[in-house]
Enzyme design. Structure first.
Site, PDB file in Angstrom:
ATOM      1  N   SER A   1      58.418  -2.869  50.549  1.00 42.14           N
ATOM      2  CA  SER A   1      59.506  -1.977  50.144  1.00 42.14           C
ATOM      3  C   SER A   1      59.650  -0.722  50.999  1.00 42.14           C
ATOM      4  O   SER A   1      60.591   0.051  50.802  1.00 42.14           O
ATOM      5  CB  SER A   1      59.337  -1.568  48.675  1.00 42.14           C
ATOM      6  OG  SER A   1      59.737  -2.618  47.826  1.00 42.14           O
TER       7      SER A   1
ATOM      8  N   LYS B   1      62.945   0.064  52.472  1.00 43.89           N
ATOM      9  CA  LYS B   1      64.003   0.861  51.839  1.00 43.89           C
ATOM     10  C   LYS B   1      64.159   2.251  52.460  1.00 43.89           C
ATOM     11  O   LYS B   1      65.125   2.954  52.126  1.00 43.89           O
ATOM     12  CB  LYS B   1      63.745   0.977  50.337  1.00 43.89           C
ATOM     13  CG  LYS B   1      63.786  -0.351  49.591  1.00 43.89           C
ATOM     14  CD  LYS B   1      63.667  -0.149  48.089  1.00 43.89           C
ATOM     15  CE  LYS B   1      63.695  -1.456  47.326  1.00 43.89           C
ATOM     16  NZ  LYS B   1      62.369  -2.120  47.279  1.00 43.89           N
TER      17      LYS B   1
ATOM     18  N   SER C   1      61.632   2.273  43.456  1.00 44.50           N
ATOM     19  CA  SER C   1      61.821   1.187  44.411  1.00 44.50           C
ATOM     20  C   SER C   1      62.672   0.055  43.840  1.00 44.50           C
ATOM     21  O   SER C   1      62.391  -1.135  44.059  1.00 44.50           O
ATOM     22  CB  SER C   1      60.460   0.643  44.867  1.00 44.50           C
ATOM     23  OG  SER C   1      60.583  -0.125  46.035  1.00 44.50           O
TER      24      SER C   1
END
Length: 385
Positions: A63, A66, A123
């Protein structure tokens, strides 16, 4: 007179141009004992790398992907393409993501502000895809823009196949160094820290609680963000940022064996930076004099320094700096924007800490034959009147 004009024409036809770049001696990072196998430590304003460990090894980022997703959203906000109050409608695709999420329902509506908060704090994969679809129509189109932006930032070991990092595709990879590059770009937008420094918050009118996945926000002094990640392939990842007294560092760790190891590794890197390095201004106390331009349409240019204007060095080396400026007194036209006009050498005692190019901020065209003839004629006529 004919010989004089011939000489003038020869000068007019001469082209002089040169370029230069701000250069600082690379800092030699010590061996900081951290368990994470891939890491990098970077100072934000200069982009200087203090420490690296397999920093260019291609890894699954989970993640931490991101960071790029948030960067594109933030840039769209700053450009006025969208606003914080723009309403986003969740698609069935966004709602089907799984993993970390806030369980959006198809057709559910939230503002960009709320969705960006969910991406930064917990997230949320569903919100990341919904924002991607808002900006580019589909996640696939958004991912193309992610890769374009990576290229623009000089991220040479990066390729994205999705905007979440949820899926460990073989073609979805980046490196610790590249993550530092995009993290540096993201935190240059101060507005993102409104989201990345949240420890706990809510959405849906207080009905759904959010708690930051980045535990450094809670316990590390000066923490400003930025993004955690985990998959079974990527293991535990983190891009951590912290600022104290105007100096901000980026610590990226990838493929740590445990969550505790990623936080302790990032903490060790950040603490090392704050303890051992500091910033100083790369500007001498005296202003630069103008540089005369021979046979130019402007008589002179006011030179400027290249680079960020700051120097990162080990503590103790930044007291009593000396600035030696070597500047051309005159240059011949044409002058190009960015043309090198001189160099400044920054020393601490006998040690050279940095060299900074001195540049022309603008172009100066050369006089044409007609311009020269007109000036000569005016000088003759003016003096005879």
């Amino acid at each position: 007179m004919k010989k004089f004009l011939a000489a003038v024409l020869a000068v007019l036809l001469a082209i002089s141009a040169s370029g230069g770049a701000y250069a600082v001696e690379t800092l030699s990072g010590e061996d900081i004992p951290i368990p994470a196998p891939c890491a990098v430590l970077m100072e934000r304003s200069t982009g200087e790398v203090i420490y690296e460990k397999d920093a260019h090894t291609r890894c699954a980022p989970a993640s931490v992907t991101k960071v790029m997703t948030m960067l594109l959203v933030t840039e769209a906000l700053d450009a006025g393409v969208i606003t914080r109050d723009t309403v986003v409608t969740a698609s069935e695709t966004a709602c089907s993501m799984g993993g970390s999420q806030i369980w959006l329902e198809p057709g559910e509506r939230m503002t960009v502000h709320e969705m960006l908060k969910c991406v930064a704090v917990v997230s949320a994969n569903d919100c990341a895809v919904a924002l991607a679809e808002l900006l580019c129509g589909t996640e696939e189109a958004f991912v193309r823009r992610m890769n374009e932006r990576a290229g623009e930032l000089g991220m040479k070991d990066t390729h994205f196949t999705n905007c979440t990092g949820l899926f460990d595709d073989d073609g979805h990879y980046t490196s610790a160094y590249d993550i530092a590059l995009m993290s540096r770009e993201l935190i240059s937008h101060e507005s993102i820290k409104e989201y990345t420094t949240i420890w706990m918050d809510t959405v849906r009118n207080g009905e759904f609680g959010l708690s930051n996945t980045n535990k450094l926000i809670y316990y590390y002094d000066g923490a400003t963000g930025l993004k955690t990640g985990f998959t079974s392939k990527a293991m535990y990842c983190l891009s951590a940022t912290a600022e104290r007294e105007g100096t901000e560092y980026i610590a990226v760790v990838l493929h740590a064996a445990t969550s505790a190891e990623r936080f302790e590794s990032a903490k060790a890197l950040l603490s090392y930076a704050f303890a051992n390095y500091e910033l100083a201004s790369l500007r001498p106390p005296e202003a630069l004099p103008p540089v005369r331009v021979e046979l130019g349409k402007a008589e002179s240019v006011q030179p400027v320094f290249d680079g960020s204007g700051t120097l990162l060095a080990e503590k103790g080396k930044l007291s009593g700096l000396t600035f030696d400026v070597a500047l051309e007194p005159t240059v011949e036209a044409p002058v190009t924007a960015g043309q090198k006009l001189g160099t400044m050498t920054v020393r601490s005692g006998d040690e050279i800490l940095a060299t900074v190019d001195i540049l022309s901020p603008e172009a100066v065209e050369r006089l044409s034959f007609g311009d020269v003839y007109g000036r000569l004629l005016w000088a003759l006529v003016g003096h005879s009147v």
